[in-house]
Design a protein around this motif. Structure first.
Motif, PDB file in Angstrom:
ATOM      1  N   ASP A 213      12.710 -21.584   7.567  1.00  0.00           N
ATOM      2  CA  ASP A 213      13.711 -21.956   8.559  1.00  0.00           C
ATOM      3  C   ASP A 213      13.119 -21.964   9.960  1.00  0.00           C
ATOM      4  O   ASP A 213      13.618 -22.663  10.844  1.00  0.00           O
ATOM      5  N   ALA A 214      12.046 -21.198  10.148  1.00  0.00           N
ATOM      6  CA  ALA A 214      11.368 -21.173  11.446  1.00  0.00           C
ATOM      7  C   ALA A 214      10.469 -22.387  11.648  1.00  0.00           C
ATOM      8  O   ALA A 214       9.803 -22.502  12.686  1.00  0.00           O
ATOM      9  N   GLY A 215      10.448 -23.288  10.668  1.00  0.00           N
ATOM     10  CA  GLY A 215       9.621 -24.482  10.788  1.00  0.00           C
ATOM     11  C   GLY A 215       8.176 -24.255  10.421  1.00  0.00           C
ATOM     12  O   GLY A 215       7.282 -24.972  10.886  1.00  0.00           O
ATOM     13  N   ILE A 216       7.945 -23.260   9.566  1.00  0.00           N
ATOM     14  CA  ILE A 216       6.576 -22.909   9.180  1.00  0.00           C
ATOM     15  C   ILE A 216       6.494 -22.890   7.662  1.00  0.00           C
ATOM     16  O   ILE A 216       7.375 -22.330   6.991  1.00  0.00           O
ATOM     17  N   ALA A 217       5.445 -23.472   7.120  1.00  0.00           N
ATOM     18  CA  ALA A 217       5.164 -23.283   5.699  1.00  0.00           C
ATOM     19  C   ALA A 217       4.669 -21.854   5.541  1.00  0.00           C
ATOM     20  O   ALA A 217       3.675 -21.472   6.169  1.00  0.00           O
ATOM     21  N   PRO A 218       5.352 -21.016   4.749  1.00  0.00           N
ATOM     22  CA  PRO A 218       4.958 -19.608   4.666  1.00  0.00           C
ATOM     23  C   PRO A 218       3.480 -19.390   4.375  1.00  0.00           C
ATOM     24  O   PRO A 218       2.882 -18.422   4.847  1.00  0.00           O
ATOM     25  N   MET A 219       2.864 -20.289   3.607  1.00  0.00           N
ATOM     26  CA  MET A 219       1.446 -20.126   3.297  1.00  0.00           C
ATOM     27  C   MET A 219       0.571 -20.206   4.547  1.00  0.00           C
ATOM     28  O   MET A 219      -0.552 -19.705   4.553  1.00  0.00           O
ATOM     29  N   GLN A 220       1.084 -20.841   5.605  1.00  0.00           N
ATOM     30  CA  GLN A 220       0.301 -20.940   6.835  1.00  0.00           C
ATOM     31  C   GLN A 220       0.169 -19.598   7.550  1.00  0.00           C
ATOM     32  O   GLN A 220      -0.710 -19.422   8.392  1.00  0.00           O
ATOM     33  N   LEU A 221       1.051 -18.657   7.229  1.00  0.00           N
ATOM     34  CA  LEU A 221       0.964 -17.333   7.841  1.00  0.00           C
ATOM     35  C   LEU A 221      -0.008 -16.417   7.113  1.00  0.00           C
ATOM     36  O   LEU A 221      -0.293 -15.314   7.589  1.00  0.00           O
ATOM     37  N   ALA A 222      -0.510 -16.856   5.961  1.00  0.00           N
ATOM     38  CA  ALA A 222      -1.423 -16.023   5.189  1.00  0.00           C
ATOM     39  C   ALA A 222      -2.637 -15.653   6.039  1.00  0.00           C
ATOM     40  O   ALA A 222      -3.249 -16.497   6.691  1.00  0.00           O
ATOM     41  N   GLY A 223      -2.961 -14.370   6.024  1.00  0.00           N
ATOM     42  CA  GLY A 223      -4.121 -13.885   6.763  1.00  0.00           C
ATOM     43  C   GLY A 223      -3.865 -13.610   8.224  1.00  0.00           C
ATOM     44  O   GLY A 223      -4.766 -13.134   8.923  1.00  0.00           O
ATOM     45  N   THR A 224      -2.659 -13.882   8.722  1.00  0.00           N
ATOM     46  CA  THR A 224      -2.359 -13.650  10.133  1.00  0.00           C
ATOM     47  C   THR A 224      -1.852 -12.232  10.346  1.00  0.00           C
ATOM     48  O   THR A 224      -1.553 -11.490   9.402  1.00  0.00           O
ATOM     49  N   SER A 225      -1.714 -11.873  11.619  1.00  0.00           N
ATOM     50  CA  SER A 225      -1.270 -10.510  11.958  1.00  0.00           C
ATOM     51  C   SER A 225       0.247 -10.382  11.953  1.00  0.00           C
ATOM     52  O   SER A 225       0.792  -9.478  12.592  1.00  0.00           O
ATOM     53  N   THR A 226       0.940 -11.238  11.258  1.00  0.00           N
ATOM     54  CA  THR A 226       2.402 -11.188  11.211  1.00  0.00           C
ATOM     55  C   THR A 226       2.880  -9.825  10.720  1.00  0.00           C
ATOM     56  O   THR A 226       2.417  -9.311   9.701  1.00  0.00           O
ATOM     57  N   GLY A 227       3.830  -9.258  11.458  1.00  0.00           N
ATOM     58  CA  GLY A 227       4.365  -7.952  11.089  1.00  0.00           C
ATOM     59  C   GLY A 227       5.633  -8.072  10.261  1.00  0.00           C
ATOM     60  O   GLY A 227       6.348  -9.077  10.334  1.00  0.00           O
ATOM     61  N   VAL A 228       5.907  -7.037   9.475  1.00  0.00           N
ATOM     62  CA  VAL A 228       7.117  -6.984   8.658  1.00  0.00           C
ATOM     63  C   VAL A 228       7.793  -5.644   8.906  1.00  0.00           C
ATOM     64  O   VAL A 228       7.185  -4.576   8.719  1.00  0.00           O
ATOM     65  N   TYR A 229       9.044  -5.703   9.335  1.00  0.00           N
ATOM     66  CA  TYR A 229       9.818  -4.503   9.659  1.00  0.00           C
ATOM     67  C   TYR A 229      11.138  -4.588   8.913  1.00  0.00           C
ATOM     68  O   TYR A 229      11.946  -5.483   9.164  1.00  0.00           O
ATOM     69  N   VAL A 230      11.374  -3.678   8.002  1.00  0.00           N
ATOM     70  CA  VAL A 230      12.545  -3.734   7.130  1.00  0.00           C
ATOM     71  C   VAL A 230      13.413  -2.504   7.337  1.00  0.00           C
ATOM     72  O   VAL A 230      12.943  -1.367   7.215  1.00  0.00           O
ATOM     73  N   GLY A 231      14.690  -2.746   7.645  1.00  0.00           N
ATOM     74  CA  GLY A 231      15.651  -1.665   7.698  1.00  0.00           C
ATOM     75  C   GLY A 231      16.275  -1.461   6.332  1.00  0.00           C
ATOM     76  O   GLY A 231      16.773  -2.414   5.720  1.00  0.00           O
ATOM     77  N   ILE A 232      16.248  -0.246   5.852  1.00  0.00           N
ATOM     78  CA  ILE A 232      16.769   0.051   4.513  1.00  0.00           C
ATOM     79  C   ILE A 232      17.273   1.474   4.473  1.00  0.00           C
ATOM     80  O   ILE A 232      16.647   2.388   5.007  1.00  0.00           O
ATOM     81  N   MET A 233      18.397   1.667   3.831  1.00  0.00           N
ATOM     82  CA  MET A 233      19.024   2.989   3.786  1.00  0.00           C
ATOM     83  C   MET A 233      19.192   3.482   2.359  1.00  0.00           C
ATOM     84  O   MET A 233      19.019   4.658   2.074  1.00  0.00           O
ATOM     85  N   GLY A 234      19.473   2.594   1.440  1.00  0.00           N
ATOM     86  CA  GLY A 234      19.721   3.009   0.063  1.00  0.00           C
ATOM     87  C   GLY A 234      18.470   2.992  -0.785  1.00  0.00           C
ATOM     88  O   GLY A 234      17.606   2.135  -0.633  1.00  0.00           O
ATOM     89  N   ASN A 235      18.373   3.936  -1.698  1.00  0.00           N
ATOM     90  CA  ASN A 235      17.237   4.020  -2.614  1.00  0.00           C
ATOM     91  C   ASN A 235      17.747   4.343  -4.015  1.00  0.00           C
ATOM     92  O   ASN A 235      17.164   5.128  -4.749  1.00  0.00           O
ATOM     93  N   GLU A 236      18.861   3.713  -4.385  1.00  0.00           N
ATOM     94  CA  GLU A 236      19.525   4.081  -5.636  1.00  0.00           C
ATOM     95  C   GLU A 236      18.753   3.631  -6.870  1.00  0.00           C
ATOM     96  O   GLU A 236      18.872   4.251  -7.930  1.00  0.00           O
TER      97      GLU A 236
END
Length: 1005
Positions: free
Chosen positions: A102-125
């Motif tokens: 949706d950001a206009g990027i083929a996800p494979m183009q981000l491979a190897g980049t310094s892209t960060g991932v931050y996930v909010g999560i509360m449940g661990n059921e």
């Protein structure tokens, strides 16, 4: 704080399977609350209308559909691993992929980049259900659980090298994740960041907790700020946003939903209870966010509140907001909360609110709040400068500012300030880059890992494009950037979006058409350019392409400018005006050269580079020019002189096409010295040239012998002795023009073979006029070089017709034929179709050259449609307190529909287990990966297709040793090089075990 752009997003919430549906749900004040699905837990077993220990007071909540569906093959996850993964990991993987698209990027183009991932999560059921069943804990169960793995899965499968972490601050988790992602972008730690939140309710535990704490709404619905508010209703979902520094997004002309101006996070500290809200901390975090954003409270148009619908929570939040906005009685700030639509999504609550705010700013409309009709009068909203929206609020023109609150149950608070996106910045032009672009027709491309996935996504794209008005140019340009990178390729041209939608639907529905419009990525096509010769010209040839394509116009103008000093008249204007004199040799030859040169250069500029070249007679001039034999000016001078000198020759000659072979004609020609062979187009396709009277006598003879002939409409007897009077004058021009060795493989129709370091000098071009055109020999030699495609470069596909009648090369495969111009009606679409054909078979065109600058703007295409046929879920229901544990994941996990639409990844040539070694290998692979033996074809790759990793390889070795003890001496290092495919492993094990089998047979004998 510098600004952060939200450039992409995706989500799944109750009643809203994607972002578009989410917005529709909000705008119609939809209700996503439903009874607890049987898949989760038996709500009746845990329900009590009155507070009771171990019971919940509600049987309803906000639940997403099909949380067990997962396209494991898309992410190369084995069935066994998929069954062990927390569904929150699975949902995040798919959501993150779609958000990046949706950001206009083929996800494979981000491979190897310094892209960060931050996930909010509360449940661990999921972990509670699986990690306590100790007998069934495996490597897959271990990696399938844990907060960190939700973020790490995304980083791993998208090959992202930036920070990757999960954030648990309870209900504020995902907004805190956004805060951390923004800070990482501003510090330069990453250039892109995916911030997400996820929550899936697998057990009634929190429902029971909320009930026992007096926080649960009996009807399962949050009613924010309403007089009906009576507690929390649980909800679930997943959302992800792609973040980027605003200046970078604008520089790349990315679309921006909204801008994050500032965020702040703090803690309640010691208050009147660890789970109780603290008004003072809330008003401080809001004030801190305002300061960092550089805004005054009066500038904020609306705020998406935390809005749990508890009496205490709503009171504290409204008081905190009122501290900043109480002076706005005349223009109160709008307040609402999406929790009224589908409940409190806990770890995903912040991202749900962020996406709502971003979409509201994007659409410049704030949806009405459910339950706003009966606001809680005790909150005194008006006195605090606030109001609930009972109808959608249209935002005024200009910059709009919004707030977003998310408060954690343990006291961690977050607030964000957003504003509407600025006007798109103009794409900065490269210094001195004024190249023409555009071919006059859009080309839409789509890729997928399998043919069935491709067909499914054709339907999805057709539906998405058909639901709204879309400009076909930006749609096509964006498709190449975003929907690329997979093995199976689809391409189709279209003049407008309505036609495109029709063609997408037709291709998806018609297997034959689908096959014709698809191909597989691999090596680039081995392309041969065939340049058409004299006789193919006609008035207004390529006029449609000239009108449609700025790129072609540029190169035709270039050729015309080079010819003009030698012709004295614009060849371009003569051709486009429809002047019949284009058939005169003096104009036909330079005109065909101009068209051939312009088409060839256009194709090269589009990224279609010829591997082989061949020109039929006069077509060889454009071929030689593109091969670097001489520059354009020299070629133009030479071809203009050729045409003019031939035109000056006396009349009296002609040419006769005969359906007979060259050898068959030798005896007849021995008696006619004024006639000779001029062209050999095939084994039984020869053209004679010479004196017209002599040709007439031969035609009568052929007619008596029933040999088909046709007198050609030509002005002179080309390639015959009647050309001799002009040769000396032409030779003088040719010596001045020069001519070197082709820099590309060029097959000469003078010699009927590849030129091997030979110069195409003056002697060559003089002989070229006089001697026969050995097209059949030259093309046969070219065919032995194995071209995958021929591209006819000329005004009509004459040579393509001839080549179909020539014998197949020794390899036995005839190259596919295509032509960018197919006749008088051709325009940009035929050129686009040629590029599409080559793209389907491996070409990577220069996409930007296909489109004018005005079309090179992003367009948000429909998200990737994942396969939902494969289902993975817990095997046992939620347990009552004190009940014995149940097996959560079986050793061989059941999949409701494995082998569904995308099963071609797995189902190839299936080997029959003909011997114990083969049977052992296939059984072990199946056990480790969770596959049926019948699914395991020899060409399947263990890593790329079956999702094996180092842990699975160790388990595979152990299982093999259990049934083949001879393998105990085999080390992992010995095994690793033989794991490329299933077939490689089987063959290796057969060889390794053969000596042991032989000795066993000897002992038995």
């Amino acid at each position: 704080m510098d600004r952060i752009a939200i450039v992409g997003l995706d989500c799944r919430f109750p009643g809203a399977p994607d972002a578009g549906a989410y917005w529709n749900l909000l705008m119609r004040s939809g209700d996503g609350i439903s009874p607890v699905p049987e898949q989760r837990w038996d709500a009746a077993d845990f329900h009590s209308p009155t507070p009771a220990e171990g019971r919940a007071n509600t049987t309803e909540g906000g639940f997403i559909d099909d949380p067990d569906a997962f396209d494991n093959e898309f992410f190369t996850v084995s069935p066994r691993e998929a069954a062990a993964m927390d569904p929150q990991q699975r949902l995040l993987l798919q959501c993150a992929w779609r958000a990046v698209e949706d950001a206009g990027i083929a996800p494979m183009q981000l491979a190897g980049t310094s892209t960060g991932v931050y996930v909010g999560i509360m449940g661990n059921e999921w972990a509670q259900l699986h990690l306590t069943d100790y007998d069934r804990v495996s490597a897959q169960v271990g990696s399938g659980n844990g907060y960190c793995m939700t973020a790490n899965r995304v980083s791993y499968h998208l090959d992202l090298k930036g920070p990757s972490l999960a954030v648990d601050t309870a209900c504020s988790s995902s907004l805190v994740a956004v805060h951390m992602a923004g800070n990482a972008l501003l510090s330069g730690e990453c250039d892109y960041a995916i911030a997400a939140g996820v929550n899936v309710a697998l057990t009634p535990a929190l429902s029971i907790f909320y009930t026992q704490a007096g926080l649960s709404a009996p009807d399962g619905r949050c009613k924010p700020y309403s007089g009906q508010a009576d507690g929390i209703g649980r909800g679930e979902g997943v959302g992800a946003v792609v973040l980027r520094r605003l200046e970078d997004a604008l520089a790349d002309k990315q679309q921006v939903y909204a801008v994050i101006r500032g965020t702040a996070v703090n803690q309640d500290g010691r208050s009147n209870g660890i789970t109780a809200p603290n008004r003072w901390s809330q008003q401080e975090v809001i004030g801190a966010a305002y300061r960092r954003a550089g805004v005054e409270p009066a500038q904020v148009d609306f705020t998406e509140g935390h809005g749990t619908g508890t009496v205490l929570g709503d009171m504290m939040e409204v008081s905190a907001l009122g501290h900043h906005h109480a002076g706005r009685a005349g223009r109160p700030m709008a307040l609402g909360s999406v929790k009224g639509n589908f409940g409190h999504t806990e770890g995903a609550a912040g991202i749900a609110g962020l996406i709502k705010v971003a979409l509201s700013l994007h659409h410049r409309t704030v949806p009405a709040s459910r339950f706003a009709a009966k606001e809680n009068e005790r909150l005194d909203l008006r006195g605090k400068g606030l109001r609930l929206l009972k109808a959608p609020l249209r935002l005024p023109r200009g910059t709009s500012v919004a707030g977003l609150s998310s408060f954690g149950m343990g006291g961690t608070n977050a607030h964000a300030v957003l504003e509407s996106a600025p006007p798109s910045a103009a794409r900065p032009a490269a210094q001195g880059d004024e190249r023409p672009r555009g071919i006059g027709s859009a080309l839409f491309t789509l890729t997928a890992p399998t043919a069935q996935a491709l067909r499914r996504n054709l339907h999805a794209q057709a539906d998405a494009l058909g639901a709204r008005r879309a400009p076909v140019g930006p749609v096509g340009w964006t498709s190449h950037r975003v929907k690329s990178g997979h093995r199976h390729r689809f391409a189709v041209s279209a003049p407008d979006t309505a036609t495109l939608v029709q063609r997408l639907r037709a291709a998806a529905a018609d297997p034959a058409l689908f096959d014709a419009l698809t191909g597989e990525a691999g090596t680039a096509p081995h392309t041969a350019f065939l340049f058409t010769g004299q006789g193919s010209q006609y008035p207004r040839m390529t006029a449609g392409l000239h009108q449609d394509s700025p790129l072609y116009r540029h190169f035709l103008d270039e050729a015309d400018a080079a010819l003009l000093p030698h012709t004295g008249r614009s060849v371009r204007d003569l051709v486009l005006s429809g002047d019949e004199s284009v058939h005169l040799t003096r104009w036909a030859q330079p005109a065909l050269f101009a068209v051939g040169y312009a088409l060839g250069r256009t194709l090269q500029e589009l990224g279609v580079q010829p591997c082989l070249l061949l020109g039929h007679s006069v077509g060889e001039y454009a071929a030689a020019c593109l091969a670097g034999v001489f520059p354009l000016d020299a070629a133009a001078r030479l071809i203009a002189a050729r045409g003019a000198l031939m035109q000056q020759l006396p009349d009296g000659g002609g040419m006769l096409a005969v359906l007979a072979g060259r050898d068959e004609l030798a005896e007849r020609l021995a008696n006619e010295p004024e006639v000779s062979v001029a062209v050999v187009n095939g084994p039984r396709a020869t053209v004679l040239s010479g004196d017209a009277t002599a040709l007439g006598r031969l035609a009568e003879e052929f007619d008596r012998d029933r040999v088909p002939t046709r007198m050609l409409r030509v002005s002179h007897a080309f390639h015959s002795h009647l050309m001799d009077p002009m040769l000396d004058d032409f030779a003088e021009v040719a010596r001045e023009a020069g001519g070197g060795v082709p820099q590309l493989p060029l097959y000469s129709t003078l010699y009927g073979r590849l030129l091997d370091g030979e110069a195409m000098d003056a002697d060559y071009w003089v002989a070229h006029i006089r001697r026969p055109v050995l097209f059949a020999d030259a093309f046969t030699a070219l065919g032995e070089a194995g071209p995958s495609h021929t591209v006819e470069v000329g005004p009509s596909p004459v040579l393509s017709s001839l080549t179909r009648k020539l014998p197949l090369p020794s390899a036995g495969t005839r190259p596919a034929a295509t032509a960018p111009v197919r006749g008088p009606d051709s325009g940009g679409q035929d050129l686009a179709d040629t590029v599409a054909e080559l793209y389907r078979h491996g070409l990577d065109p220069r996409w930007d050259t296909l489109y004018p600058a005005g079309d090179q703007v992003p367009y948000r295409l429909g998200p990737y449609a994942f396969n939902d046929e494969h289902r993975y879920w817990t095997a046992g229901p939620a347990r009552r307190p004190g009940a014995p544990p149940t097996a959560a994941v079986a050793e061989e996990p059941a999949r409701a529909a494995h082998g569904g639409p995308d099963a071609e990844v797995l189902v190839l040539e299936r080997p029959a287990p003909a011997d114990p070694v083969t049977e052992t290998a296939l059984t072990a692979i199946g056990q480790v990966g969770g596959y049926e033996v019948g699914e395991l074809g020899p060409l399947l790759r263990l890593y790329e297709d079956l999702g094996f990793d180092s842990v699975m390889v160790m388990e595979l070795k152990k299982r093999l040793e259990e049934r083949l003890p001879v393998l105990e001496a085999l080390t992992v290092q010995d095994l690793l090089p033989r794991l490329a495919t299933v077939g490689d492993l089987v063959e290796f094990l057969r060889e390794y075990c053969a000596p042991a089998s032989d000795s066993t047979q000897e002992r038995t004998a």
